[in-house]
Design an enzyme around this catalytic site. Sequence first.
Site: not given
Lengths: 200, 109
Positions: A107-109, A104
């Site tokens: 962000c950090s999905c 991701c």
Amino acid sequence: MSSNDIPGPDSETALRVKALESLLLEKGLIETSAIDELIDMFENRLGPWNGAKVVARAWTDPDYKDRLLQNGTAAIAEMGFEAVQGEEMVVVENTAEVHNLVVCTLCSCFPWATLGLPPVWYKSAPFRARAARDPRGVLDEFGTQIGADTELRVWDSNAEVRYMVLPERPVRTEGLNAEALAELVTRDSMIGVSKVASPD
Amino acid sequence: MRRRSFLNGVHDMGGMHGFGPIVREADEPVFHEEWEAHTLALARAMLAGLYFNLDEFRHSMERIEPSYYLRSSYYERWLEGTITLLLEKGVISQQEFQARLDELTERRG
């Protein structure tokens, strides 16, 4: 960013969290029991052991594998793992010809329902930046070999769609049932930075 | 003038250079510090209570000042995003938040 950079229990950051939580409690907007329940869910109930069961079933049940690749959200829900925030799950299959890698960049999905919370490295700038630009270099860094002819597909997750890799079933696992197979499946193999190793 | 961050924010990291090797930790815990777990739970509770939605939450983190974005940890950004939205929406006030923080800081000594 390494975990050494995470502020400790006496930090200003930890105090800000305490200040916020105590204000919200005082206003009656949250309850301690609900906060504890949420923490328990993320610490103990969501984790890669769920994804491993999905993978092991796909390896042993061809009809399930078809459903999983067709409609990941529904097939994963079938196993009792529901999306935490209604996101769509897409499962991509690794084969001898195609290797998939999930990132991701924004962000950090991450597929919480099947893998739990992401590790720090997945959320770190080096991985987010480089998976998009030099995915073969990233795989090298993880010690993962793929053939020069193998097509490498990089999937950039977002708020609505979360990807999970269905890794290749390793050799010398013909006699294993789904439960034993699930033991072999690692979180990293479902992100696509590594492969599932054969049993010792 | 339109803010540049609308066009290309620091959060849009795909392809950036110079961040160095990927640092991994063996046997990494789900949370490294208790405050991280509480930060996640507070944000989830506020989302569930519809005090803000997921798009607003992501945007609140994308609006974080770039130099802080780069040096902060994941849950620090969650925390600052949550505080920003709760202040903007008037769920808490800057005065009461600061007062509570001062109180806790004093108690810590």
